[in-house]
Scaffold this active site. Structure first.
Site, PDB file in Angstrom:
ATOM      1  CG  ASP A  63      95.351 -13.301  70.532  1.00 21.27           C
ATOM      2  OD1 ASP A  63      95.643 -13.482  71.734  1.00 21.27           O
ATOM      3  OD2 ASP A  63      96.198 -13.336  69.634  1.00 21.27           O
ATOM      4  N   GLY A  64      90.688 -13.362  70.228  1.00 21.12           N
ATOM      5  CA  GLY A  64      89.364 -12.751  70.101  1.00 21.12           C
ATOM      6  C   GLY A  64      88.587 -12.795  71.400  1.00 21.12           C
ATOM      7  CE  LYS A 144      83.598  -1.716  42.532  1.00 18.74           C
ATOM      8  NZ  LYS A 144      83.875  -1.271  41.144  1.00 18.74           N
ATOM      9  NE  ARG A 161      92.604   7.585  44.100  1.00 17.15           N
ATOM     10  CZ  ARG A 161      91.311   7.873  44.036  1.00 17.15           C
ATOM     11  NH1 ARG A 161      90.420   6.960  44.460  1.00 17.15           N
ATOM     12  NH2 ARG A 161      90.878   9.013  43.554  1.00 17.15           N
ATOM     13  CB  SER A 179      98.618  -9.306  58.731  1.00 18.29           C
ATOM     14  OG  SER A 179      97.518  -8.427  58.780  1.00 18.29           O
ATOM     15  CD  GLN A 233      85.887  -9.079  69.721  1.00 19.84           C
ATOM     16  OE1 GLN A 233      84.899  -9.027  70.436  1.00 19.84           O
ATOM     17  NE2 GLN A 233      87.044  -9.537  70.159  1.00 19.84           N
TER      18      GLN A 233
END
Length: 292
Positions: A63-64, A144, A161, A179, A233
């Site tokens: 897929d990339g 963070k 947040r 995901s 990317q």
């Protein structure tokens, strides 16, 4: 017919499939190869993908690779999977008869084109490359949490947040957004999906809106940079108070299809919320109520 070929040079399997395609097409169509794979068809012309002039570009990889190709060409793309997942793929590279049949159908013109929505964006007034799957804003420092302000059409609707936020297309709904517990959206629709990544509030929900809205995502964490990422990317720094503006692009992603459907391509990938194979009832049956 003129065919362009983009092959992921870091996947030996993709290189092998690329050479097989070159051999199958030889003498039957004009063929030009991306300069990223100089070992494929060394006797052929090799050019930068952005400069490739073709009727169809065949992309072989995962897929990339497909997203990389779609970002650098406006020609229709035939995606052939030589990767792990290949949600966007039309052809499975490990099935060589299927690959050979796809070449024959391509050369015979027995295919159709499927257009999908892309996202455009600008960061601080500077345009960014279009994204076929998504734009992500994310806290720059690992571990963070960020603080992001969300706007629709210039109106602030709240702050959240979270590690980050995903602005996805329906095509991207089965990628990073999925995901992060975002919804599955049929890619035949035009829509804008906003999904939080690891939000502090467990009850945070994804939202799907019609595509004429303009979405603003501002990094409001005091003294902390964030990053904006296009299709996983290309990465851009977001200084404190920087704003990423996301909207439906006037350009479209165009895929070559042979008749497969969205659901066909997801079967066997454990994405759909029901069984891959129909059951006859009992423990393995789909989660549906019994007939009356």
């Amino acid at each position: 017919m003129k065919i362009g070929l983009q092959v992921n040079p870091r996947k030996p399997r993709a290189l092998g499939l690329g050479q097989r395609l070159v051999d199958a097409v030889a003498g039957r169509a004009d063929l030009v190869v991306s300069d990223e794979a100089p070992t494929i068809g060394p006797q052929l012309a090799h050019v930068a993908l952005r400069d490739m002039n073709a009727d169809v570009v065949v992309a072989i990889g995962g897929d990339g690779t497909f997203l990389f190709t779609l970002a650098r060409t406006h020609w229709p793309v035939l995606p052939i999977n030589a990767g792990t997942f290949g949600v966007l793929a039309e052809v499975t590279g490990e099935n060589l008869p299927e690959l050979d049949g796809a070449v024959e159908r391509l050369l015979s013109g027995f295919y159709h084109l499927e257009e999908r929505m892309k996202l455009g964006a600008d960061l601080g007034g500077q345009p960014l490359p279009d994204a076929t799957n998504e734009f992500v804003v994310h806290a720059a420092q690992a571990g963070k949490m960020g603080l992001f302000e969300v706007e629709f059409d210039g109106e602030v609707v709240g702050r959240i947040r979270a590690d980050g936020l995903i602005a996805a297309t329906p095509t991207g709904s089965t990628a990073y957004s999925l995901s992060s517990f975002g919804p599955i959206v049929d890619p035949g629709l035009d829509a804008l999906i906003l999904t939080a990544i690891a939000p502090f509030r467990a009850e945070a929900r994804a939202i799907v809106v019609e595509p004429l809205h303009t979405l603003g995502l501002r990094n409001v964490a005091p003294g902390r940079d964030a990053v904006a990422i296009a299709d996983g990317q290309v990465e851009f720094t977001m200084a404190p108070n920087a704003r990423l503006t996301v909207y439906r692009s006037p350009r479209r992603a165009t895929f070559v299809r042979f008749g497969s459907t969205f659901f066909n391509r997801l079967r066997g990938k454990r994405i759909l919320p029901w069984n891959d194979e129909p059951g006859a009832g009992g423990a393995g049956a789909a989660d549906v109520p019994p007939p009356p």
